[in-house]
Design an enzyme around this catalytic site. Structure first.
Site, short mmCIF file in Angstrom:
data_model
loop_
_atom_site.label_atom_id
_atom_site.label_comp_id
_atom_site.label_asym_id
_atom_site.label_seq_id
_atom_site.Cartn_x
_atom_site.Cartn_y
_atom_site.Cartn_z
CG HIS A 207 -0.45 0.20 2.52
ND1 HIS A 207 -0.24 1.44 3.07
CD2 HIS A 207 -0.09 -0.70 3.48
CE1 HIS A 207 0.21 1.31 4.30
NE2 HIS A 207 0.32 0.02 4.58
CG ASP A 228 2.41 1.01 7.90
OD1 ASP A 228 2.05 0.38 6.89
OD2 ASP A 228 1.64 1.34 8.81
CD GLU A 262 -3.21 -0.95 4.97
OE1 GLU A 262 -3.17 -1.98 5.67
OE2 GLU A 262 -2.82 0.17 5.38
CD GLU A 263 -1.78 2.79 7.26
OE1 GLU A 263 -2.51 2.22 8.12
OE2 GLU A 263 -0.56 2.64 7.20
CG ASP A 290 1.32 -3.44 5.16
OD1 ASP A 290 2.17 -2.60 5.50
OD2 ASP A 290 0.11 -3.31 5.39
CG HIS A 368 -0.08 3.96 12.11
ND1 HIS A 368 -1.30 3.42 12.47
CD2 HIS A 368 0.22 3.40 10.91
CE1 HIS A 368 -1.70 2.58 11.55
NE2 HIS A 368 -0.79 2.55 10.58
#
Length: 681
Positions: A207, A228, A262-263, A290, A368
């Protein structure tokens, strides 16, 4: 009372036109693991708590505002180490449909390890520095948020440009932006058309978007997302770069995908996977990358076992063991933890190798966050490299070569046809009922599959020896028919066996309505009794001819709802497994064709038999009770052994409410019962 709303959805593989930034206050629906639903409802910040719509099979449907999706993503990551950990849906109908376990939409391919020269050639071109360079570029944007008109779209344009450069104008390769109508960031897809099996598709994806946890403004917050998932996208990008540099031409079509959004609920991959299913694309395998560049565990690779395909996982494990020797472990990462789950939800075989023991919380602690940078990625010893991601590039390259097959320029070409011989049935044989068509096949490299042909049409496929197909001869008319076998190797060479002529001699009877017993009856002993279309409908819905079509008119049907939207029993068929006439002790197959509700998990089919259908009050014995796994019109079957009795019947009771059966006549406004009566010699 059930109220239903049907919203038509049209999905196309053609790219849509991106809209301006979507409205951010609309209601949406999400599906997520029921273990997390309570936490999300109680913890969500901003706006009202989500509404629980329904729960089934360990999955819950919540209704919430679109502005809350990024907060859900943060909660799922913070509390459950899942990323994203849920799927977002535009409509309640789509979300409810996701409660049903996925059913495969295609046959699995043959998993073989016979393309080592290509694997090794691809390995020789993979470079840590190249992966590191791509991670550096992708993580240089402020963020790659899905609804960001700068970083999110700029990252996609950058990736499209470098992939197009790698392809260098090859006529069999396309690189495109797959735009989405409801948000700004496009997905990126590079396609290499297969040389032998272009209609069989292999997908390798990761992603493209990034997000900062609990940011008040996700579209402006710093979210470099180096691990990520710039790492996964850079990893698959490196596999594509080397494939192009080496001139690799796959036998199967291969698509490299960098998904948007995706998130916030796997939105990009879900849209693409749904489009492939709607277009009946035969996706034979999906690999998700991922987070590949942070080694937080002693093992080098963790294979996700939930929401993935067990057979393909075993194949992937064999690839790792054979070509890399990397240490590995199995993990579970929860519902919707990455884009592989979107493909799995559509019935496609998907797998995901991961960088660390996700289930033990050993993954990168910086994801994140603004600190998810390349400098904070490690191979377990060194920081700021792409050494760990290079391992996953090798896994991706091996997967590409062994599932995509094909070859490189200058490699020897396999021009040797396989050999195949039909071993049964013998030419001139008489067949009844279900008979096995069997064959032997060999090849100098390896047989990829054997197809079984009846009258020249493919009826079944076997991917490994012993090659066999159980053919129900009752699907053709009595008389002379031809059977044959056709073998393939991975280079596309084929061979067809000699044709055998066989004589089909089944005894079959279609039922007619019996005014005495008030249902459909086959009065002569035969091998099959079939209701045909006489049971179509339910009560006044349809309507059903001769309703209720139960012995002596007992057990009335419910008449609430809409035909072919709500439940109905449409057809019933009984046939002996060996094709001979009905007789005590014979095993018979019962096939019930039903129309299931949009959420089929709320329905149940009960199948009963009685050995004395002429009795005033027949005694019903339960054969089985099944909760459907597919909505709309489909057939559910089972077998049982005929007892003694000249006049027998089977009852199909299809009902709303998936509780265990309490009787052969459960009352209910959506329930339908039909009895099929037949003679046993």
């Amino acid at each position: 009372m059930r109220l239903k709303r049907v919203v038509p959805v049209v999905v196309s593989l053609c790219c849509a036109t991106a809209s301006a930034e979507a409205p951010r206050d609309r209601e949406v629906y999400i599906t997520l693991g029921s273990d997390a639903a309570g936490t999300v409802r109680s913890s969500l910040r901003g706006g009202s708590a989500p509404t629980l719509v329904r729960e089934a099979n360990g999955v819950s449907v919540l209704k919430l505002a679109e502005t809350q999706l990024s907060d859900v993503s943060s909660i799922m990551h913070d509390k459950y180490h899942r990323c994203a950990g849920f799927m977002a849906h535009d409509t309640q109908e789509e979300a409810l449909a996701a409660l049903t376990p996925a059913q495969p939409t295609q046959s699995l391919v043959s998993y073989t390890l016979d393309n080592a020269p290509v694997v090794n050639a691809l390995f020789s071109g993979l470079q840590e520095a190249s992966i590191r360079s791509t991670i550096t570029q992708l993580s240089s944007y402020t963020n790659r948020y899905y609804n960001n008109s700068t970083g999110g779209t700029q990252a996609a344009s950058y990736l499209q440009g470098i992939w197009a450069g790698y392809a260098n104008g090859r006529s069999d390769v396309t690189v495109e932006l797959y735009t989405h109508s409801s948000w700004t960031q496009p997905s990126v897809i590079a396609t290499i058309t297969g040389t032998v099996f272009p209609n069989e598709v292999v997908v390798i994806g990761g992603h493209l978007d990034s997000i900062q946890q609990y940011a008040s403004s996700p579209s402006t917050a710093l979210a470099p997302g180096a691990d990520d998932d710039a790492s996964g996208v850079a990893t698959l990008s490196e596999v594509f770069r080397v494939a192009m540099a080496k001139g690799y031409k796959p036998a199967r079509t291969v698509k490299f995908m960098a998904y948007a959004a995706e998130e916030v609920g796997l939105l990009g991959s879900k849209a693409i996977a749904q489009a492939h299913k709607a277009a009946n694309v035969n996706v034979v395998g999906v690999l998700q990358l991922d987070m590949t560049n942070y080694r937080g565990s002693t093992v080098e690779v963790s294979l996700v076992t939930d929401n993935t395909n067990a057979a393909q996982n075993a194949f992937l494990g064999s690839l790792i063991d054979t070509y890399t020797g990397y240490s590995r472990a199995n993990i579970a990462c929860g519902y919707g933890c990455s884009d592989h789950a979107a493909w799995h939800a559509q019935g496609y075989p998907a797998s995901m190798p991961f960088e660390a023991r996700y289930d033990l919380g050993e993954e990168n602690p910086n994801i994140h966050k603004a600190s998810d940078t390349l400098a904070n990625s490690t191979d377990g010893t060194n920081w700021g490299t792409a050494n760990h991601a290079l391992k996953f590039a090798r896994i991706g390259a091996a997967y590409l070569a062994e599932l995509g097959k094909g070859g490189l320029p200058g490699m020897p070409t396999d021009t040797v046809d396989p050999t195949v011989s039909l071993t049964a049935p013998a030419s001139g044989a008489t067949v009844i009922g279900t008979t096995n068509i069997t064959a032997t096949a060999n090849d100098n490299v390896g047989v990829s599959r054997v197809e079984f042909l009846v009258n020249g049409a493919v009826k079944g496929t076997a991917f490994s020896s012993p090659y066999s197909y159980a053919w129900d001869s009752r699907t053709v008319a009595n008389g002379t028919h031809t059977v044959a076998a056709k073998a393939y190797d991975s280079a596309g060479n084929t061979a067809t066996s000699a044709t055998h002529e066989v004589r089909v001699a089944n005894v079959s009877t279609s039922g007619t309505y019996d005014s005495t017993y008030k249902t459909v009856r086959c009065s002569a002993a035969a091998a099959t009794c079939d209701s045909g279309t006489l049971f179509n409908g339910r009560g006044t819905r349809g309507p059903e001819l001769n309703t209720p079509n139960t012995l002596r008119g007992t057990c009335k049907d419910g008449s609430t709802g809409t035909y072919r939207s709500d439940e109905s029993m449409e057809a019933l068929k009984v046939s002996t497994v060996d094709g001979s006439n009905f007789a005590a002790g014979k095993q018979v197959k019962v096939e019930a064709t039903v129309f299931a509700y949009l959420n089929p998990a709320s329905d149940r089919l009960d199948l009963y038999y009685t050995a004395n259908a002429t009795a005033t009050t027949p005694t019903w014995t339960l054969i089985t009770s099944v909760v459907p796994t597919t909505a709309n019109l489909h057939t559910i079957s089972t077998t049982y052994t005929l007892p003694s009795g000249a006049n027998q019947a089977v009852r199909a009771q299809f009902r709303y409410g998936n509780t265990a059966p309490t009787s052969a006549c459960v009352s209910g406004e959506y329930n339908d019962r039909d009895d099929l009566m037949f003679t046993v010699q």
